[in-house]
Design a protein around this motif. Sequence first.
Motif, mmCIF file in Angstrom:
data_model
loop_
_atom_site.group_PDB
_atom_site.id
_atom_site.type_symbol
_atom_site.label_atom_id
_atom_site.label_comp_id
_atom_site.label_asym_id
_atom_site.label_seq_id
_atom_site.Cartn_x
_atom_site.Cartn_y
_atom_site.Cartn_z
ATOM 1 N N PRO A 3 0.714 -1.315 0.090
ATOM 2 C CA PRO A 3 0.034 -0.007 0.035
ATOM 3 C C PRO A 3 0.868 0.917 0.057
ATOM 4 C CG PRO A 3 -0.050 -1.050 2.179
ATOM 5 C CD PRO A 3 0.540 -2.061 1.013
ATOM 6 N N GLU A 4 2.233 1.106 0.559
ATOM 7 C CA GLU A 4 2.951 2.391 0.622
ATOM 8 C C GLU A 4 3.874 2.462 -0.650
ATOM 9 O OE1 GLU A 4 1.925 4.622 2.695
ATOM 10 O OE2 GLU A 4 0.733 3.077 3.633
ATOM 11 N N ASP A 5 3.867 1.681 -1.684
ATOM 12 C CA ASP A 5 4.868 1.583 -2.607
ATOM 13 C C ASP A 5 4.388 2.287 -3.787
ATOM 14 O OD1 ASP A 5 6.574 -0.200 -1.153
ATOM 15 O OD2 ASP A 5 5.555 -2.025 -1.906
ATOM 16 N N SER A 6 5.259 3.150 -4.337
ATOM 17 C CA SER A 6 4.859 4.032 -5.658
ATOM 18 C C SER A 6 5.114 2.845 -6.616
ATOM 19 C CB SER A 6 5.857 5.068 -5.601
ATOM 20 O OG SER A 6 7.363 4.609 -5.758
ATOM 21 N N LEU A 7 3.927 3.092 -7.702
ATOM 22 C CA LEU A 7 3.964 2.462 -8.943
ATOM 23 C C LEU A 7 4.744 3.016 -10.220
ATOM 24 C CD1 LEU A 7 0.121 1.609 -8.994
ATOM 25 C CD2 LEU A 7 1.963 -0.040 -8.315
ATOM 26 N N PRO A 8 5.498 2.196 -10.977
ATOM 27 C CA PRO A 8 6.233 2.718 -12.042
ATOM 28 C C PRO A 8 5.431 3.062 -13.072
ATOM 29 C CG PRO A 8 6.611 0.567 -11.918
ATOM 30 C CD PRO A 8 5.456 0.667 -10.907
ATOM 31 N N LEU A 9 4.180 3.230 -13.105
ATOM 32 C CA LEU A 9 3.401 3.564 -14.379
ATOM 33 C C LEU A 9 3.831 4.527 -15.302
ATOM 34 C CD1 LEU A 9 -0.291 3.161 -12.764
ATOM 35 C CD2 LEU A 9 1.122 1.468 -13.592
ATOM 36 N N ASP A 10 4.362 5.625 -14.954
ATOM 37 C CA ASP A 10 5.077 6.621 -16.048
ATOM 38 C C ASP A 10 6.414 6.094 -16.615
ATOM 39 O OD1 ASP A 10 3.129 8.464 -14.825
ATOM 40 O OD2 ASP A 10 4.559 9.536 -13.425
ATOM 41 N N ALA A 11 6.780 5.159 -16.244
ATOM 42 C CA ALA A 11 8.072 4.511 -16.861
ATOM 43 C C ALA A 11 7.748 3.791 -18.133
ATOM 44 C CB ALA A 11 8.899 3.835 -15.855
ATOM 45 N N LEU A 12 6.392 3.053 -17.913
ATOM 46 C CA LEU A 12 5.890 2.223 -18.901
ATOM 47 C C LEU A 12 6.062 2.697 -20.392
ATOM 48 C CD1 LEU A 12 2.839 0.226 -17.342
ATOM 49 C CD2 LEU A 12 5.338 -0.340 -17.276
ATOM 50 N N PRO A 13 5.814 3.790 -20.627
ATOM 51 C CA PRO A 13 5.717 4.397 -22.302
ATOM 52 C C PRO A 13 7.146 4.354 -22.735
ATOM 53 C CG PRO A 13 4.212 5.766 -20.997
ATOM 54 C CD PRO A 13 4.848 4.587 -20.088
ATOM 55 N N GLU A 14 8.001 4.770 -22.278
ATOM 56 C CA GLU A 14 9.684 4.680 -22.457
ATOM 57 C C GLU A 14 9.968 3.439 -22.542
ATOM 58 O OE1 GLU A 14 13.123 5.703 -24.065
ATOM 59 O OE2 GLU A 14 11.268 7.106 -23.819
ATOM 60 N N LEU A 15 9.563 2.458 -21.689
ATOM 61 C CA LEU A 15 9.988 1.068 -21.381
ATOM 62 C C LEU A 15 9.541 0.284 -22.642
ATOM 63 C CD1 LEU A 15 11.350 -1.513 -20.241
ATOM 64 C CD2 LEU A 15 9.103 -1.601 -19.007
ATOM 65 N N PHE A 16 8.425 0.731 -23.034
ATOM 66 C CA PHE A 16 7.782 -0.050 -24.487
ATOM 67 C C PHE A 16 8.362 0.658 -25.583
ATOM 68 C CE2 PHE A 16 3.673 -0.608 -21.662
ATOM 69 C CZ PHE A 16 4.499 -1.801 -21.047
ATOM 70 N N ARG A 17 8.823 1.739 -25.858
ATOM 71 C CA ARG A 17 9.582 2.331 -26.877
ATOM 72 C C ARG A 17 10.849 1.583 -27.071
ATOM 73 N NH1 ARG A 17 6.577 6.964 -25.693
ATOM 74 N NH2 ARG A 17 8.174 7.699 -23.996
ATOM 75 N N HIS A 18 11.465 1.623 -25.751
ATOM 76 C CA HIS A 18 12.961 0.709 -25.777
ATOM 77 C C HIS A 18 12.955 -0.664 -26.044
ATOM 78 C CE1 HIS A 18 16.836 -0.174 -24.517
ATOM 79 N NE2 HIS A 18 16.307 -1.238 -23.874
ATOM 80 N N LEU A 19 11.624 -1.526 -25.669
ATOM 81 C CA LEU A 19 11.685 -2.823 -26.064
ATOM 82 C C LEU A 19 11.364 -2.734 -27.414
ATOM 83 C CD1 LEU A 19 9.668 -4.083 -22.832
ATOM 84 C CD2 LEU A 19 11.850 -4.523 -23.390
#
Length: 438
Positions: free
Chosen positions: A362-378
């Motif tokens: 519940p206290e962890d931050s989610l890395p959702l903002d990093a997903l678009p750049e990750l998918f472009r890299h992949l």
Amino acid sequence: MTKDVIALTPAMPDPATLLAGLYAGGPGLTVNTLADGAVLQLCSPDGVPLLSVEAPQLVHHPEEVRRLLGVQVALPAGPFWWTEARATGSLPEAERLAASFAGRLASVLGGAVWPPGAAHTDVVPLPARITLPPLSESQPPAVDIQTGRASVVVQDRPVIALTTWLSDALGATAAQGRALQLVTPPTSRLTLPARAALAFGPHRWVVQHPEGGYYDGLSGARLHWNDGAFAEEHGSDGEPRVAESFTAAACAPILKGERRLTLSLRTVHPATADLVLGGALEAIWQQLTGGPPTGWSTAEPVNLVWSKRELTELARTRAQRGAPTFLIALGSPEQPAIATTWAVHTAAGIEEHMTVALGYGPEDSLPLDALPELFRHLTKRHDLTDVIATLGPARSDLTITPHAEHAPISVTAPSARPAGRHRPAPGPSGAGRRAGGA
């Protein structure tokens, strides 16, 4: 029901130590070997199997003890040997025989035994005459009941993993045209690799509730034994009847604030001689957890140190025989993460079908903002062709309970929308075979 006992030792059990352990039933028993020597069976004088022992595995990740066996067993200080024994449930003395075998290993080599408190080193007196149901030659050691329609495996471990035992039973069952039906109490949980393996074909997770009877741990359908297999019960409308026990605890992850981020991806690489697999997984781990995977394997416990070269060599060897390869990758305990991958050679090239799951409290931050750049890299560097990302309430330790899961939402579309009750994406053709290894 078979009973599992596991010895965790800092040194490898050599043949002499294994033999000393097998003498836990006295000198009158016999020893057979299966699977090219990978399984030892302790048998009654007339050849009935009492105890099956798998070849010891060197595990480089002490955290696997906590993930799969719980906190009751102390974490080893470094790499250790995992030796698993399964006793037949048809003879009450066989469970004590397994505990004595494991206790003897630990007394000679050091280490610990699971379940806690089970270990001893006594010689276990056996009945003068042992009469057990005959086993079919096609029945794998992990299977408790085999009929013309199903192979039934009964386990009461807290966490049911995709062990080599279970993987072998799945492969043999599929080859024989049977369904594997895993029976557990409602307190058991599945690892994501075990759930993914049971999602293929006619296999089923059967939950035996002490008050509610039997139900499917993934769909909730009530079950009954019919003509040699567990089958769904249907109501007057023809639809499966859902067990109340399945829906009763569905809100628990929401109340605790635990979440699971799941990425389902496919990459398609040109089939070149210098191709190295695992790059997409490594990039995902680096971006979302800050480091590469810690280990990989073809079954659980995950025992090998992460190596793209080694997993590529295995996949290439199996592809030369026309077989797909199933792999599991694991992250550090600081950020729970686990992945399953099917690597298969198709007309399009070398495909990797991956499901990556990450757990958050519940206290962890989610890395959702990093997903678009990750998918472009992949897409640019690792031949990504398809991806779906979903987020939903679920246990942060990434195990699956036999209760309904709330529908996750898509986090890749411009607007989040329900994605339906998440099930692992189907694997490629041949996924019903043995999950890993050669």
